[in-house]
Design a protein around this motif. Sequence first.
Motif, PDB file in Angstrom:
ATOM      1  N   VAL A   7       7.718   7.973   3.290  1.00 12.28           N
ATOM      2  CA  VAL A   7       6.955   7.695   4.598  1.00 12.28           C
ATOM      3  C   VAL A   7       7.410   6.652   5.250  1.00 12.28           C
ATOM      4  N   LEU A   8       7.945   5.519   4.694  1.00 11.30           N
ATOM      5  CA  LEU A   8       8.609   4.415   5.446  1.00 11.30           C
ATOM      6  C   LEU A   8       9.821   4.572   5.915  1.00 11.30           C
ATOM      7  N   SER A   9      10.539   5.615   5.021  1.00  7.17           N
ATOM      8  CA  SER A   9      12.038   5.863   5.480  1.00  7.17           C
ATOM      9  C   SER A   9      11.732   6.978   6.681  1.00  7.17           C
ATOM     10  N   ALA A  21      10.884  -1.106   8.917  1.00  9.08           N
ATOM     11  CA  ALA A  21       9.818  -0.245   7.837  1.00  9.08           C
ATOM     12  C   ALA A  21      10.220  -0.652   6.492  1.00  9.08           C
ATOM     13  N   VAL A  22      11.180  -1.056   6.180  1.00 16.10           N
ATOM     14  CA  VAL A  22      11.043  -1.471   4.414  1.00 16.10           C
ATOM     15  C   VAL A  22      10.304  -2.646   4.064  1.00 16.10           C
ATOM     16  N   ALA A  23      10.104  -3.303   5.054  1.00 17.18           N
ATOM     17  CA  ALA A  23       8.984  -4.674   4.747  1.00 17.18           C
ATOM     18  C   ALA A  23       7.612  -4.217   4.937  1.00 17.18           C
ATOM     19  N   TYR A  24       7.305  -3.194   5.563  1.00 19.77           N
ATOM     20  CA  TYR A  24       5.996  -2.538   5.502  1.00 19.77           C
ATOM     21  C   TYR A  24       5.075  -2.356   4.452  1.00 19.77           C
ATOM     22  N   THR A  25       3.965  -2.907   4.325  1.00 18.33           N
ATOM     23  CA  THR A  25       3.157  -2.762   2.960  1.00 18.33           C
ATOM     24  C   THR A  25       1.869  -1.400   3.465  1.00 18.33           C
ATOM     25  N   LEU A  26       1.086  -1.312   2.590  1.00 23.95           N
ATOM     26  CA  LEU A  26       0.115  -0.082   2.669  1.00 23.95           C
ATOM     27  C   LEU A  26      -0.808  -0.648   3.815  1.00 23.95           C
ATOM     28  N   ASP A  27      -0.878  -2.121   4.026  1.00 29.21           N
ATOM     29  CA  ASP A  27      -2.076  -2.656   4.826  1.00 29.21           C
ATOM     30  C   ASP A  27      -1.307  -2.915   6.460  1.00 29.21           C
ATOM     31  N   THR A  28       0.092  -2.489   6.536  1.00 32.07           N
ATOM     32  CA  THR A  28       0.608  -2.497   7.815  1.00 32.07           C
ATOM     33  C   THR A  28      -0.021  -1.441   8.866  1.00 32.07           C
ATOM     34  N   PRO A  29      -0.653  -2.348  10.120  1.00 31.84           N
ATOM     35  CA  PRO A  29      -1.101  -1.283  10.857  1.00 31.84           C
ATOM     36  C   PRO A  29       0.015  -0.824  11.611  1.00 31.84           C
ATOM     37  N   LEU A  30      -0.063   0.353  12.264  1.00 35.70           N
ATOM     38  CA  LEU A  30       0.765   1.136  12.794  1.00 35.70           C
ATOM     39  C   LEU A  30       0.281   1.755  14.318  1.00 35.70           C
ATOM     40  N   LEU A  31      -0.838   2.436  14.573  1.00 33.18           N
ATOM     41  CA  LEU A  31      -0.928   3.023  15.899  1.00 33.18           C
ATOM     42  C   LEU A  31      -1.729   1.873  16.704  1.00 33.18           C
ATOM     43  N   GLY A  32      -0.921   1.342  17.547  1.00 26.09           N
ATOM     44  CA  GLY A  32      -1.497   0.268  18.659  1.00 26.09           C
ATOM     45  C   GLY A  32      -0.882  -0.829  18.186  1.00 26.09           C
ATOM     46  N   ALA A  33      -0.071  -0.993  17.075  1.00 26.21           N
ATOM     47  CA  ALA A  33       0.553  -2.255  16.596  1.00 26.21           C
ATOM     48  C   ALA A  33       2.057  -2.174  16.583  1.00 26.21           C
ATOM     49  N   ILE A  34       2.628  -0.903  16.681  1.00 29.81           N
ATOM     50  CA  ILE A  34       4.014  -0.849  16.859  1.00 29.81           C
ATOM     51  C   ILE A  34       4.081   0.110  18.139  1.00 29.81           C
ATOM     52  N   PRO A  35       4.829  -0.612  19.111  1.00 29.05           N
ATOM     53  CA  PRO A  35       5.199   0.102  20.357  1.00 29.05           C
ATOM     54  C   PRO A  35       6.016   1.314  20.234  1.00 29.05           C
ATOM     55  N   THR A  47       6.327  16.655  12.316  1.00 25.64           N
ATOM     56  CA  THR A  47       7.422  17.516  12.189  1.00 25.64           C
ATOM     57  C   THR A  47       8.153  17.030  11.105  1.00 25.64           C
ATOM     58  N   GLY A  48       8.527  15.702  11.105  1.00 27.28           N
ATOM     59  CA  GLY A  48       9.386  15.167  10.109  1.00 27.28           C
ATOM     60  C   GLY A  48       8.625  15.230   8.768  1.00 27.28           C
ATOM     61  N   PHE A  49       7.293  15.254   8.492  1.00 23.40           N
ATOM     62  CA  PHE A  49       6.557  15.223   7.114  1.00 23.40           C
ATOM     63  C   PHE A  49       6.796  16.591   6.974  1.00 23.40           C
ATOM     64  N   SER A  72      -3.046   4.759   5.315  1.00 24.27           N
ATOM     65  CA  SER A  72      -3.531   5.653   5.802  1.00 24.27           C
ATOM     66  C   SER A  72      -2.467   7.048   5.964  1.00 24.27           C
ATOM     67  N   LEU A  73      -1.484   6.713   6.210  1.00 25.82           N
ATOM     68  CA  LEU A  73      -0.451   7.764   6.513  1.00 25.82           C
ATOM     69  C   LEU A  73      -0.084   8.208   5.187  1.00 25.82           C
ATOM     70  N   VAL A  74       0.227   7.366   4.136  1.00 22.30           N
ATOM     71  CA  VAL A  74       0.622   7.808   2.862  1.00 22.30           C
ATOM     72  C   VAL A  74      -0.551   8.592   2.020  1.00 22.30           C
ATOM     73  N   ALA A  75      -1.660   8.053   2.367  1.00 21.87           N
ATOM     74  CA  ALA A  75      -2.967   8.808   1.843  1.00 21.87           C
ATOM     75  C   ALA A  75      -2.871  10.547   2.600  1.00 21.87           C
ATOM     76  N   PHE A  76      -2.713  10.200   3.698  1.00 20.50           N
ATOM     77  CA  PHE A  76      -2.812  11.752   4.356  1.00 20.50           C
ATOM     78  C   PHE A  76      -1.545  12.605   3.615  1.00 20.50           C
ATOM     79  N   VAL A  77      -0.310  12.066   3.476  1.00 21.01           N
ATOM     80  CA  VAL A  77       0.553  12.733   2.841  1.00 21.01           C
ATOM     81  C   VAL A  77       0.277  13.331   1.383  1.00 21.01           C
ATOM     82  N   ASP A  78       0.093  12.189   0.700  1.00 20.83           N
ATOM     83  CA  ASP A  78      -0.674  12.578  -0.734  1.00 20.83           C
ATOM     84  C   ASP A  78      -1.409  13.594  -0.677  1.00 20.83           C
TER      85      ASP A  78
END
Length: 83
Positions: A7-9, A21-35, A47-49, A72-78
């Motif tokens: 997912v990070l890749s 993204a390598v430094a992101y953890t499961l707690d890293t906020p995405l939507l609204g936090a990453i422009p 599409t990538g997933f 939450s993204l990793v949980a969705f993919v799992d």
Amino acid sequence: MNTQKEVLSLLDEVLSLNGRAVAYTLDTPLLGAIPELDSMAVVALITGFEERFGFSVDDDEIEGSTFATVGSLVAFVDAKLAG
């Protein structure tokens, strides 16, 4: 397979984060936090997933909360991989 690593890749690739993204953890906020994560990027990620993991995502499965954090993204993919 390490879902979080994949997912990070994909995040790094789709959002052109140049390795951040390598430094992101499961707690890293995405939507609204990453422009870079805008509506077009969300579509590209989905599409990538689908291509990387071999599952399909229906429109009604997508919620903002899915993209809230890396976790939450990793949980969705799992969940999709588990069927």
